[in-house]
Design an enzyme around this catalytic site. Sequence first.
Site, PDB file in Angstrom:
ATOM      1  N   ARG A 119       1.803  19.548  10.569  1.00 50.37           N
ATOM      2  CA  ARG A 119       2.172  18.450  11.459  1.00 50.37           C
ATOM      3  C   ARG A 119       3.680  18.266  11.417  1.00 50.37           C
ATOM      4  O   ARG A 119       4.263  18.157  10.334  1.00 50.37           O
ATOM      5  CB  ARG A 119       1.492  17.142  11.030  1.00 50.37           C
ATOM      6  CG  ARG A 119       1.795  15.980  11.981  1.00 50.37           C
ATOM      7  CD  ARG A 119       1.126  14.691  11.535  1.00 50.37           C
ATOM      8  NE  ARG A 119       1.720  14.160  10.316  1.00 50.37           N
ATOM      9  CZ  ARG A 119       1.224  13.120   9.634  1.00 50.37           C
ATOM     10  NH1 ARG A 119       0.125  12.529  10.052  1.00 50.37           N
ATOM     11  NH2 ARG A 119       1.818  12.695   8.534  1.00 50.37           N
ATOM     12  N   HIS A 141      -2.341   2.446   1.755  1.00 53.83           N
ATOM     13  CA  HIS A 141      -1.921   3.467   0.796  1.00 53.83           C
ATOM     14  C   HIS A 141      -2.715   3.362  -0.504  1.00 53.83           C
ATOM     15  O   HIS A 141      -2.986   4.368  -1.162  1.00 53.83           O
ATOM     16  CB  HIS A 141      -0.422   3.335   0.505  1.00 53.83           C
ATOM     17  CG  HIS A 141       0.448   3.937   1.551  1.00 53.83           C
ATOM     18  ND1 HIS A 141       1.565   3.325   2.046  1.00 53.83           N
ATOM     19  CD2 HIS A 141       0.352   5.110   2.220  1.00 53.83           C
ATOM     20  CE1 HIS A 141       2.122   4.091   2.969  1.00 53.83           C
ATOM     21  NE2 HIS A 141       1.404   5.175   3.093  1.00 53.83           N
ATOM     22  N   ASP A 173      -4.527   5.933  12.518  1.00 50.96           N
ATOM     23  CA  ASP A 173      -3.767   5.286  13.583  1.00 50.96           C
ATOM     24  C   ASP A 173      -4.619   5.062  14.831  1.00 50.96           C
ATOM     25  O   ASP A 173      -4.436   4.066  15.536  1.00 50.96           O
ATOM     26  CB  ASP A 173      -2.525   6.105  13.933  1.00 50.96           C
ATOM     27  CG  ASP A 173      -1.347   5.775  13.033  1.00 50.96           C
ATOM     28  OD1 ASP A 173      -1.222   4.596  12.647  1.00 50.96           O
ATOM     29  OD2 ASP A 173      -0.559   6.674  12.711  1.00 50.96           O
ATOM     30  N   CYS A 218      -8.469  14.787  10.941  1.00 55.33           N
ATOM     31  CA  CYS A 218      -7.685  14.889   9.704  1.00 55.33           C
ATOM     32  C   CYS A 218      -7.350  13.510   9.133  1.00 55.33           C
ATOM     33  O   CYS A 218      -6.602  13.414   8.169  1.00 55.33           O
ATOM     34  CB  CYS A 218      -6.394  15.676   9.939  1.00 55.33           C
ATOM     35  SG  CYS A 218      -5.265  14.910  11.131  1.00 55.33           S
TER      36      CYS A 218
END
Length: 550
Positions: free
Chosen positions: A323, A185, A435, A482
């Site tokens: 999403r 983050h 991910d 993305c």
Amino acid sequence: MLHGVPAVGGVQYAPVVRPGARPSLDETPVADVAESERPAEVERLKAASAAVADRLRARAAHATGVASEVLATTAQLAQDRAWLRDAEKRIVAGAPASRAVAGAVGKIADALAKAGDLMAERVTDLRDIRDRVIAELSGLPEPGVPVPDRPSILCAEDLAPVDTAGLDASLVVGLATSLGGPTSHTAIIARQLGIPCVVAVDGLDDVPAGTMIMVDGSVGTVTVTPDEDVAARAVEGSRRDAEAARQWAGPGATADGHPVAILANVQDGAAARAAAETPAEGVGLFRTELCFLNRDTEPTVDEQAEIYGQVLAAFGDRKVVVRTLDAGSDKPLKFAGHPDEANPALGVRGIRIAFGNPAMVTRQLQGIADAARNTGTSPWVMAPMIATAAEAKAFADEARSMGLTPGVMIEVPAAALLADRILEHVDFLSIGTNDLTQYTMAADRMSAELATLTDPWQPAVLALVAMATRAGAAASKPVGVCGEAAADPVLACVLVGLGVSSLSAAAAAISAVGAKLGQVTLAQCQAAAEAALNTATAAEARAAALAELA
């Protein structure tokens, strides 16, 4: 010269500033609380945790995008029942509130740290909450990042997301940490702010505050007390590149005219309106978690439609990809009935929440469909954490029943391997490189020790991207990216060379990506992609691509 992992490009030269001191966790024995005073001590704990949560919620309300989500999630953690129940039990047994907080949080943090699969950033968040609550109990100032009196580079072992979420980019002009990964983050918010960032820097902790350093977020170096003239030239070169990027007005295309849609990642109406002022051609990722987090109950269909409508209205007839809810793991929902999981990162998250809450996804799709009707727009929708063709079909069928264009995220390696079968059911794919990298390399993307593995330049990750784009080309269906990889101008060129049709990034990164693409041909992008695929490490892949794009 200290070496780390590049997270956000650019060069800055400034003095080091470090976070202020945290409350002391003194191990000196403190007298137990008298039994008659223990109920009041419990109430004091509850009041302190509520005060911390209220301050974070107030900051979340005035923030946008990732910063708002981070602050809202951390506010929720400040009143998490797991550590609060443990702390209350310790107070009932006689411990003072501060000691009880330290013990309760320490117990949970140690358990998370030992479970290597869990997101390490939860540990940082918990310890940050611990320090804030103890400071509140002790009547001390709220800990965190100081406001420097001149432009500075913030250096730390690690930074709580809540600290990076509140940074002033005019005063904190660069970031460097000795822990963290390229998709943490901290790195994501640095990219949103548009400031250079290097993570997992070996030796950084030995650099004292006030030392002049040069941070190069493009190559991942921190130079301590560099030659002033050398540093000035490097900063000026970076400034010229940034200025050239600011002049880019779109649309996205290579130097020889191959079109590549450059899109924005947004999380709310305010972020969408800001992104609409950039050359972004639309939204490639509208994260919808913000309206679900930090709530005791699920938002109604009407509430969701209002929130989604703000984003759709900001972009009018331009493309917007929504999403569906990607919660679970590090973003738990109070009302979703999440089970206690030994390994949440591999557990019930993303579309898997629908396993136990099928109506929740239905209501969200209904909210999106209502927002589309209310705004006269035609959004696309995509599901996160899809792993099988059957999951893709189920989602696509329901989305189409509401008049929506369905797609899925490619974040699980299985989805990339079976992209051709998934594309039999959906109209597009969007690759979430954060991910996908984590799961491909079996490495927690928040782990500093594994930061080189969680670099999206890893050839194995690029090979899976290539597999997905080949499937898209065979089916004549678009495949975008993305994840944070799309915000790296050089890696963006490689992704285009692999066959990606669109790139979606934080608004602050859009111009730099578009400008870089406009300087190279499709053939150069393809050569860079081939060169990167033929290497063995992320560093080699980056170097090989740069050589082809020079």
